[in-house]
Design a protein around this motif. Sequence first.
Motif, mmCIF file in Angstrom:
data_model
loop_
_atom_site.group_PDB
_atom_site.id
_atom_site.type_symbol
_atom_site.label_atom_id
_atom_site.label_comp_id
_atom_site.label_asym_id
_atom_site.label_seq_id
_atom_site.Cartn_x
_atom_site.Cartn_y
_atom_site.Cartn_z
ATOM 1 N N LEU A 177 -8.554 90.877 18.095
ATOM 2 C CA LEU A 177 -8.271 92.210 18.631
ATOM 3 C C LEU A 177 -6.808 92.596 18.473
ATOM 4 O O LEU A 177 -6.504 93.703 18.008
ATOM 5 C CB LEU A 177 -8.702 92.276 20.098
ATOM 6 C CG LEU A 177 -9.237 93.641 20.480
ATOM 7 C CD1 LEU A 177 -10.493 93.963 19.690
ATOM 8 C CD2 LEU A 177 -9.511 93.690 21.958
ATOM 9 N N PHE B 83 -5.393 95.912 16.331
ATOM 10 C CA PHE B 83 -4.461 96.930 16.817
ATOM 11 C C PHE B 83 -3.169 96.924 16.016
ATOM 12 O O PHE B 83 -2.610 97.974 15.708
ATOM 13 C CB PHE B 83 -4.189 96.728 18.307
ATOM 14 C CG PHE B 83 -5.257 97.326 19.159
ATOM 15 C CD1 PHE B 83 -5.152 98.615 19.624
ATOM 16 C CD2 PHE B 83 -6.387 96.602 19.476
ATOM 17 C CE1 PHE B 83 -6.150 99.180 20.378
ATOM 18 C CE2 PHE B 83 -7.392 97.153 20.229
ATOM 19 C CZ PHE B 83 -7.278 98.444 20.682
ATOM 20 N N SER C 60 -3.920 98.563 12.707
ATOM 21 C CA SER C 60 -4.111 100.007 12.878
ATOM 22 C C SER C 60 -2.760 100.686 13.044
ATOM 23 O O SER C 60 -2.506 101.736 12.456
ATOM 24 C CB SER C 60 -4.976 100.311 14.097
ATOM 25 O OG SER C 60 -6.103 99.509 14.110
ATOM 26 N N GLY C 61 -1.916 100.077 13.872
ATOM 27 C CA GLY C 61 -0.594 100.658 14.101
ATOM 28 C C GLY C 61 0.212 100.714 12.817
ATOM 29 O O GLY C 61 0.833 101.741 12.501
ATOM 30 N N PHE D 115 -0.978 100.821 9.852
ATOM 31 C CA PHE D 115 -1.613 101.817 8.998
ATOM 32 C C PHE D 115 -1.116 103.228 9.348
ATOM 33 O O PHE D 115 -0.702 103.999 8.473
ATOM 34 C CB PHE D 115 -3.135 101.723 9.169
ATOM 35 C CG PHE D 115 -3.890 102.856 8.551
ATOM 36 C CD1 PHE D 115 -4.042 102.947 7.178
ATOM 37 C CD2 PHE D 115 -4.446 103.843 9.346
ATOM 38 C CE1 PHE D 115 -4.730 104.005 6.615
ATOM 39 C CE2 PHE D 115 -5.132 104.901 8.791
ATOM 40 C CZ PHE D 115 -5.275 104.983 7.421
ATOM 41 N N VAL D 116 -1.138 103.553 10.650
ATOM 42 C CA VAL D 116 -0.729 104.896 11.074
ATOM 43 C C VAL D 116 0.741 105.131 10.727
ATOM 44 O O VAL D 116 1.114 106.179 10.179
ATOM 45 C CB VAL D 116 -0.961 105.073 12.591
ATOM 46 C CG1 VAL D 116 -0.356 106.365 13.074
ATOM 47 C CG2 VAL D 116 -2.440 105.041 12.903
ATOM 48 N N ILE E 258 1.102 105.625 6.912
ATOM 49 C CA ILE E 258 0.671 106.957 6.471
ATOM 50 C C ILE E 258 1.740 107.992 6.811
ATOM 51 O O ILE E 258 2.089 108.857 6.010
ATOM 52 C CB ILE E 258 -0.646 107.343 7.182
ATOM 53 C CG1 ILE E 258 -1.780 106.453 6.725
ATOM 54 C CG2 ILE E 258 -0.963 108.793 6.945
ATOM 55 C CD1 ILE E 258 -2.585 107.000 5.593
ATOM 56 N N THR E 259 2.262 107.882 8.035
ATOM 57 C CA THR E 259 3.276 108.836 8.486
ATOM 58 C C THR E 259 4.504 108.781 7.581
ATOM 59 O O THR E 259 4.976 109.811 7.092
ATOM 60 C CB THR E 259 3.690 108.499 9.932
ATOM 61 O OG1 THR E 259 2.531 108.484 10.738
ATOM 62 C CG2 THR E 259 4.678 109.516 10.460
ATOM 63 N N ALA F 293 3.815 110.092 4.093
ATOM 64 C CA ALA F 293 3.774 111.554 4.038
ATOM 65 C C ALA F 293 5.177 112.130 4.100
ATOM 66 O O ALA F 293 5.542 113.028 3.331
ATOM 67 C CB ALA F 293 2.921 112.089 5.176
ATOM 68 N N MET F 294 5.982 111.607 5.018
ATOM 69 C CA MET F 294 7.351 112.116 5.161
ATOM 70 C C MET F 294 8.108 111.931 3.852
ATOM 71 O O MET F 294 8.795 112.829 3.379
ATOM 72 C CB MET F 294 8.078 111.352 6.271
ATOM 73 C CG MET F 294 7.582 111.692 7.661
ATOM 74 S SD MET F 294 8.123 113.312 8.173
ATOM 75 C CE MET F 294 7.352 113.438 9.755
ATOM 76 N N ILE G 92 6.140 114.191 0.850
ATOM 77 C CA ILE G 92 6.057 115.653 0.848
ATOM 78 C C ILE G 92 7.101 116.344 1.707
ATOM 79 O O ILE G 92 7.160 117.557 1.715
ATOM 80 C CB ILE G 92 4.638 116.149 1.234
ATOM 81 C CG1 ILE G 92 4.197 115.593 2.569
ATOM 82 C CG2 ILE G 92 3.646 115.829 0.148
ATOM 83 C CD1 ILE G 92 2.781 115.974 2.925
ATOM 84 N N VAL G 93 7.943 115.605 2.411
ATOM 85 C CA VAL G 93 8.988 116.296 3.158
ATOM 86 C C VAL G 93 10.346 116.072 2.521
ATOM 87 O O VAL G 93 11.089 117.011 2.248
ATOM 88 C CB VAL G 93 9.034 115.839 4.627
ATOM 89 C CG1 VAL G 93 10.101 116.612 5.382
ATOM 90 C CG2 VAL G 93 7.698 116.048 5.281
ATOM 91 N N TRP G 94 10.654 114.807 2.250
ATOM 92 C CA TRP G 94 12.030 114.529 1.861
ATOM 93 C C TRP G 94 12.245 114.529 0.348
ATOM 94 O O TRP G 94 13.357 114.671 -0.114
ATOM 95 C CB TRP G 94 12.475 113.196 2.468
ATOM 96 C CG TRP G 94 12.607 113.311 3.956
ATOM 97 C CD1 TRP G 94 13.092 114.385 4.633
ATOM 98 C CD2 TRP G 94 12.238 112.356 4.930
ATOM 99 N NE1 TRP G 94 13.037 114.159 5.981
ATOM 100 C CE2 TRP G 94 12.525 112.907 6.197
ATOM 101 C CE3 TRP G 94 11.695 111.069 4.873
ATOM 102 C CZ2 TRP G 94 12.289 112.237 7.376
ATOM 103 C CZ3 TRP G 94 11.471 110.401 6.051
ATOM 104 C CH2 TRP G 94 11.767 110.986 7.289
#
Lengths: 105, 619
Positions: A80, A84, A87-88, A90-91, A94-95, A98-99, A102-104
Amino acid sequence: MEKYAGSTSYEFQKEKNKQDMKFQLVTFACMIVFTLISFGLVIAEFNPMFTIPIILLLACVQVGFQLYYFMHMSHKGHSLPSVFLYSGIFVAFITILAMVTIVWW
Amino acid sequence: MSTATVQKRGFGATLWDYLTTVDHKKIAILYLVAGGFFFLLGGLEALIIRIQLIKPDNEFISAGLYNQMFTMHGTTMIFLAAMPLIFTLMNIALPLQIGARDVAFPFLNSLGFWLFAFGGVLLNLSWFFGGAPDAGWTAYAPLSVQSPGHGMDFYVMGLQISGAGTLIGGINFLVTIVNMRAPGMTYMRMPMFTWASFVTSILILFAFPALTVGLILMMFDRMFGANFFDPTMGGNVIIWEHLFWIFGHPEVYILILPVFGLFSDVISTFSKKRLFGYSAMVFATVLIGFLGFMVWAHHMFTTGLGAVANSIFAVATMAIAVPTGIKIFNWLFTMWGGNIRMTVPMLWAVGFIPSFTIGGFGGVMLAVAAADYQYHDTYFVVGHFHYVIVGGVVFGIFAGITYWWPLLFGKVLNEKLGKIAFWPFFIGFHMTFFIQHILGLMGMPRRYWKFQPNESLDIGNLVSTIGAFLMAIGTIVFIINIIYTALKEEKCGTDPWDGRTLEWTVPSPPPFYNFKQIPLVRGLDALWVEKVQGNGEMTPAEPLGDIHMPNNTFIPFMISLGLFIAGIGFIYQVDNKQWLIVGIAGLLITFISMFVRSMKDDLGYHVHKEDLEKGAGSK
C-alpha cells in the motif's frame, strides 16, 4: 514473537537478518561510490550534457536503494505504501511534465 | 462519562458537547449543519443571479455586485456546501460500513471540521468588509491579482484554511479504511460507498496540495509584493490556471465519486439485489480517479496550449466516458429484474441516472477541443457543469441524507414530503439548466451581467429563472420535511430500510461506540449474507470487552480560531502594518494550542464491559 534458539524459524530469521545486513552494506557501499562518481564527474569538468543525465540517473538509483533497502520497502506488507508513493510520483511527474512542455518551453 | 444515559441536558451543555466532540457521528451533524447553511446561502446567491437575468437589460443588482454574486455562488457551492455535505455522508456512514468504532484520528476529524468552518466564515465575512471576491470561483490571474479591495484576499485566506481542513479529512479517511476494517472486511468486500470514498480520499491527498501551492503563490502576489503571476516581472499567468485545474478537475471527481458509491448502495438496497458487476464498479471508480489527473487542461483549450497538448487532453477526457458508462449500465442492470421499492433515496437515484447521463453527453461534446472554441465561456458550459454537479452531486446529497437520516437522528424522513420535495426540484433542475445549453449555443456568454433585448435570449432566460425558483421550492419542502420529521415522526429503530451493509446492524442512531462487539464479515453485503442464511444479525468477531474511547477536546476549535484570526490580520496588514500584530497573535493561539496538545497526555477512557452489558450508550 517467541522464537527459541535452534528452532527452524529462529534459524531462518537469523539467516534472513544476516542477508538483510549484507544487502544494506552492499547498497551503502554502492551509494558512496555513486556519490564519488558524481563529484568526480563535476570536478573533472566533463561536458554538462553528459554529467547532468548521469548524476540524475545515479540519484534515481540511490532513491531506490534508500527506499527498498534502508526503509524496508522490499519487505512484505509494503504494497500500500508503494501504491501511494508511485501514485504521488505519477501525479507530480505529470504536473512537472506539463509545466515543462507547455508552459515554460 | 462512560454511562451516557438518556437525560435532558441544557442548551449550554449540548453546545459545549458539539464544540468539543470527536465522535464521527456528531461531526457528521456539524458538517450537515454548516454545509446546509452554506448550501442555502449559495442557493440564495443563485436566485439573485437568476433574478438579474430574468429579463433583458435588467437593473436588479449592479454589475460589480453581480460579479461578487456569481463568484461567491461558485466558491460557496463547491468548497463550502458540496464538500462538507459529502463529508457528512462519509463521516456518518464510512466507519459504520467497515465495522469500525470511529475514524482513525478522531482529533484530526474534529480539527478538519473546525478548519473548514472557520475558513468558510472568513470567506463570507468579506460581504461585510468592503465586498466579496469578484474574479470568478476560478480566480484566474491577472484579474484576481489586480482585483481591487480585499475581496480576493478573503478568497485566498478562506480557501487556504478550509482546504487544510479538507486535506486533513481526506488523510483521516484513508487511514481509517486501510487500518480499521473489521475482521473479514477485505478490500473487495467493502461497500461501494466506502470504495468510492477511498478513491476520493486519494484524490484529495494528491489534488489539494496543488490548490495550496496556487493559493500561497497568489497570497504572496497580492499581500507581500511577489510577482509569480506578473509577466512584466518575469512571472506567468498561465501557471495559476494549471495549478488551479490540476486541483480543480480532480475536485469535481472528489465531489461525484462518493455519490456514485452512494447511489450504488441505494440502488442495490432498494432493488433487493446484489450490485451488478461489483468488481467492474470498483475498477471503474479507480480508473476514473486515475484518469481524473490527466485531463485538467480541457478547461484551458482556448488558452493556447497548442494542437498537440489539446489533442492529448481531449482524448484523455473522452476516455473517462468509458468507466462512467460502465457505471451507468451497471446501475441499470442492478435494477433490472430487481424487487424495486420507490423510496425517496431511490427516487433521487433514478432521477440521477438520466440527468447525469445528459450532463455526461455535454461533457463529451466539450471535450472535442476544436468544437470547444465555440462553446468556451458560454452558457453551454454552465449548463453542462450544473447538469453533472446538481444532477449528480446535489441529487446524491439529497439521496444520501435521506438514506442515512436514521443514522444521524434515529428517524426516517417523511416519505410523502420527501417525494413532494423531489418533483419540483427535479423538474426545476431540468428547466433551469437544459435551456442553458441552448442559450450557450446561441452565443450567450457566461458571467455577463446583462443580455440585450431582441437577441432571442429572452424566453430561454425566463424559463431558466422559473426553474431556479422551482428548485428553491423543492429545497424549502425538504427543510419543512426535516422540521416535520423532528416533531412528528416516530423513532425508527434498527435497520429501517432492510439494508444490506454493516451500518444497518447497529441501532439508529448508533451508540457513541458504534459496535458493542466488532462484527465478523463473511462476504460482500455483510448483513445481507447473514439475513439470507437466516441469522439476521452479525456474528461478533471478539468477546464483549472494555471499549477504549477518546476524550472530547476543545483544542481543534482553538487551533482553527487562531488561524482564522491570523487570516484576518494578514489580509489587513496590506493597509496598515500594525495588523501584523493580529496575524502573529492568531498564529500564537494556534501554536500554543498545538503545543498543549503535544505536551498533555490524553489517553482517553474506557467504557467498561459491565456497563455495556447494562446497555450504556444505547438510546
